[in-house]
Design an enzyme around this catalytic site. Structure first.
Site, PDB file in Angstrom:
ATOM      1  N   LYS A  48       4.473 -12.203   9.488  1.00 16.34           N
ATOM      2  CA  LYS A  48       2.434 -12.659   9.673  1.00 16.34           C
ATOM      3  C   LYS A  48       2.044 -12.932   8.891  1.00 16.34           C
ATOM      4  O   LYS A  48       2.637 -13.038   7.224  1.00 16.34           O
ATOM      5  CB  LYS A  48       2.597 -11.460  10.144  1.00 16.34           C
ATOM      6  CG  LYS A  48       2.397  -9.832   9.110  1.00 16.34           C
ATOM      7  CD  LYS A  48       1.763  -8.818   9.736  1.00 16.34           C
ATOM      8  CE  LYS A  48       1.421  -7.631   8.743  1.00 16.34           C
ATOM      9  NZ  LYS A  48       1.772  -6.178   9.365  1.00 16.34           N
ATOM     10  N   TYR A 270     -18.322 -15.858 -18.129  1.00 15.96           N
ATOM     11  CA  TYR A 270     -19.304 -15.174 -17.592  1.00 15.96           C
ATOM     12  C   TYR A 270     -19.647 -13.606 -18.510  1.00 15.96           C
ATOM     13  O   TYR A 270     -18.635 -13.165 -17.720  1.00 15.96           O
ATOM     14  CB  TYR A 270     -19.189 -15.107 -15.848  1.00 15.96           C
ATOM     15  CG  TYR A 270     -19.222 -16.984 -15.366  1.00 15.96           C
ATOM     16  CD1 TYR A 270     -20.355 -17.384 -15.714  1.00 15.96           C
ATOM     17  CD2 TYR A 270     -18.120 -16.930 -14.725  1.00 15.96           C
ATOM     18  CE1 TYR A 270     -20.494 -19.090 -15.191  1.00 15.96           C
ATOM     19  CE2 TYR A 270     -18.193 -18.327 -14.544  1.00 15.96           C
ATOM     20  CZ  TYR A 270     -18.906 -19.422 -14.385  1.00 15.96           C
ATOM     21  OH  TYR A 270     -19.452 -20.237 -13.913  1.00 15.96           O
TER      22      TYR A 270
HETATM   23  C1  LIG Z   1       2.243  -5.326   8.864  1.00 11.19           C
HETATM   24  C2  LIG Z   1       3.915  -4.420   9.274  1.00 11.19           C
HETATM   25  C3  LIG Z   1       4.571  -3.914   9.538  1.00 11.19           C
HETATM   26  C4  LIG Z   1       5.118  -4.020   8.105  1.00 11.19           C
HETATM   27  O1  LIG Z   1       4.561  -3.263   7.185  1.00 11.19           O
HETATM   28  P1  LIG Z   1       5.198  -3.255   5.276  1.00 11.19           P
HETATM   29  O2  LIG Z   1       4.813  -2.212   4.788  1.00 11.19           O
HETATM   30  O3  LIG Z   1       5.360  -4.942   5.087  1.00 11.19           O
HETATM   31  O4  LIG Z   1       6.548  -3.307   5.746  1.00 11.19           O
HETATM   32  C5  LIG Z   1       5.371  -3.754  10.489  1.00 11.19           C
HETATM   33  N1  LIG Z   1       4.197  -3.082  11.898  1.00 11.19           N
HETATM   34  C6  LIG Z   1       3.843  -3.129  12.049  1.00 11.19           C
HETATM   35  C7  LIG Z   1       2.897  -2.924  13.575  1.00 11.19           C
HETATM   36  C8  LIG Z   1       2.605  -4.253  10.938  1.00 11.19           C
HETATM   37  O5  LIG Z   1       1.795  -3.930  11.085  1.00 11.19           O
END
Ligand SMILES: *Cc1c(COP(=O)(O)O)cnc(C)c1O
Length: 391
Positions: A48, A270
Site C-alpha cells: 500500500k 529559522y
Molecule cells: C499495513 C498493514 C499490514 C502490514 O503491516 P506492517 O506492520 O507494515 O507489516 C498488514 N495488515 C494490515 C491490515 C495493514 O493495514
C-alpha cells in the site's frame, strides 16, 4: 543517464537535490527471509501507499520474481498499479467499498475487496455484476481488537450462517489485524488470536490471515495460512529492542549545495540557533518537503526538549549532526570535523540507509519508520539497484 520515466526515476540526476536508492536485491532477500519465517504459511506482501513510498512497479516486480502471489493495498487505485506488474496475483484491497460504483471498478481491475462492514457486503453482493450467478470472491475482515475496520463477532456469525445458505459471497480469505504485535508479551496478542481462530472457523472454506511483519515473529499459531508483511520488507526492524534481522533497502542522500564557515556565536536557520564554535556548515538541498522531518531538527523544535539528540547525516565515514531547524528545501549539517579538504559542493550526505538505520532516524524525529518511508517526496532522483551496483 537520460531522463526516461519520471514516474520511476523522479527528477533528472543533473539537477536533483536528493537521491533515493532502492536496493531490490535487499528487498528480495527480506521477502525470502520473511517467507521462511512464515512457513508453513504463505507470505503475501503489503504494498500500500506506493509500496511504502518506494515505488509499486519495481517493488512488485521484484516480489513476483521471488514467488509472491498475494498482494495487499489500501485503495483500489493502488491495486490497479499492482495489477500492471502482477497480472496473475491475488490483489486484496483493505479499505473496502465506499460506494456501489466502486464495485464495478474492483471487478474490472480483478481486485478483491476486503469487506469490512455489512454495507460492504451488501454492495459486493448486489453491484457490478453482469451475471447474477457469478461468484463474488472477496476477503472478510473480522474485528478482534483494533476497532478500526471489520465485522463485529456478532455480525460475522450472522454472515457465516446466512452465507452458508445463500452462497451469495465467496470469501477466500478471513483477516484481522494485531494491535500490539511488536510487543510479544502483550496479552492482547493471545486474546486477538483466540478470537480470530473462533471467527475463522465459521468460514471453513476460506484461508486465514492475521500476522503483519511483527506478527510473523510471534510465530506458531499466529502465522495462520497467509502472512501480510509490510514494513519489514522495506528494511525496518519489525520487533522492538532486538538486532534488526532485515537488510537495508532504502537509502536517501542529500546533495551539498554550499559549504560555509560561520564564527562561534553566529546563528543558523529559522529561530536563530547559536553555534558554539567556529563551524563549517554543509547546506544540503533536502528538507521537510522531501520528507526529512522538521521534528528531527538539531535545535529549535519542541521534540528536542523531550529527546535532546536530533538527526544525523553520514559522510566520509562520520556522523554529522543536523544544525538548527530543518527547513522546507534545505538542511544544515555541522561538518567542521571533516574540513574543507574532504568535501565539495555537489557531494552527497547520507540521511538514511545502511549507515543510518531508518528506525534510528525515525526515533530522532519522534516517529516510526512507516511515516518516514511514506513521507518521502517527489523531488528525489530515484535509483533502483541490485546490491553490488550501488553508486
Ligand atoms: C499495513 C498493514 C499490514 C502490514 O503491516 P506492517 O506492520 O507494515 O507489516 C498488514 N495488515 C494490515 C491490515 C495493514 O493495514
Amino acid at each position: 543517464m537520460t531522463h526516461t520515466d519520471p514516474q520511476l526515476h523522479g527528477v533528472d540526476p543533473r539537477v536533483a537535490g536528493g537521491r533515493l536508492t532502492v536496493d531490490l536485491d535487499a528487498l528480495a532477500a527480506n521477502y525470502r527471509f520473511l517467507a521462511e519465517q512464515s512457513t508453513p504459511a504463505e507470505a503475501g506482501a503489503v504494498v500500500k501507499a506506493d509500496a511504502y513510498g518506494l515505488g509499486t512497479g519495481p517493488v512488485v516486480e521484484a516480489l513476483v520474481a521471488e514467488g509472491c502471489r498475494k498482494f495487499f493495498v489500501a485503495l483500489p487505485e493502488e491495486g490497479l498499479a499492482v495489477r500492471a506488474s502482477a497480472p496473475e496475483a491475488d490483489i486484496y484491497v483493505f479499505n473496502g467499498l465506499f460506494s456501489p460504483e466502486a464495485a464495478a471498478f474492483y471487478r474490472e481491475g480483478r481486485l478483491l475487496p476486503v469487506l469490512n462492514s455489512q454495507s460492504d457486503l451488501s454492495i459486493w453482493e448486489a453491484h457490478g455484476w453482469d451475471d447474477e450467478d457469478a461468484p463474488r470472491p472477496c476477503a472478510l475482515h473480522v474485528e478482534t481488537g483494533m476497532n478500526r475496520l471489520g465485522l463485529t463477532p456478532e455480525r460475522a456469525k450472522i454472515v457465516a450462517q446466512e452465507n452458508a445458505l445463500t452462497g451469495a459471497l465467496t470469501p477466500r480469505l478471513i483477516i484481522s489485524h494485531l494491535a500490539c504485535a511488536d510487543t510479544p508479551d502483550h496479552p492482547m496478542n493471545r486474546q486477538q488470536l483466540e478470537s480470530f481462530q473462533a471467527l475463522g472457523a465459521l468460514f471453513p472454506d476460506a484461508e486465514s490471515s492475521l500476522a503483519n511483519s511483527a506478527g510473523i515473529f510471534l510465530g506458531g499459531e499466529f502465522l495462520c495460512d497467509v502472512t501480510r508483511p509490510g514494513v519489514a520488507l522495506y528494511g525496518s526492524n519489525p520487533m522492538n529492542g532486538t538486532v534488526n534481522p532485515m537488510q537495508s533497502v532504502a537509502s536517501v542522500h542529500a546533495r551539498i549545495a554550499q559549504l560555509r564557515h560561520v564564527p562561534a556565536g553566529a546563528t543558523v536557520s529559522y529561530g536563530a540557533t547559536p553555534v558554539g564554535r567556529d563551524t563549517l556548515i554543509a547546506v544540503t538541498a533536502v528538507g521537510y518537503a522531501d520528507g526529512y522531518h522538521r521534528s528531527g531538527s538539531g535545535a529549535g523544535v519542541p521534540l528536542r526538549t523531550a529527546q535532546p539528540v536530533g538527526s544525523h547525516g553520514y559522510i566520509e565515514g562520520r556522523r554529522v549532526p543536523v544544525l538548527g531547524r530543518v527547513t522546507m528545501d534545505l538542511t544544515l549539517f555541522d561538518v567542521t570535523d571533516l574540513g574543507l579538504d574532504t568535501l565539495q559542493v555537489g557531494d552527497f550526505i547520507e540521511l538514511m540507509g545502511s549507515n543510518l538505520p531508518m528506525d534510528e532516524l525515525a526515533s530522532a524525529c519522534g516517529t516510526i519508520s512507516y511515516e518516514l518511508l511514506t513521507s518521502l517526496g517527489h523531488r528525489f532522483e530515484r535509483h533502483y539497484v541490485r546490491s553490488g551496483d550501488h553508486i
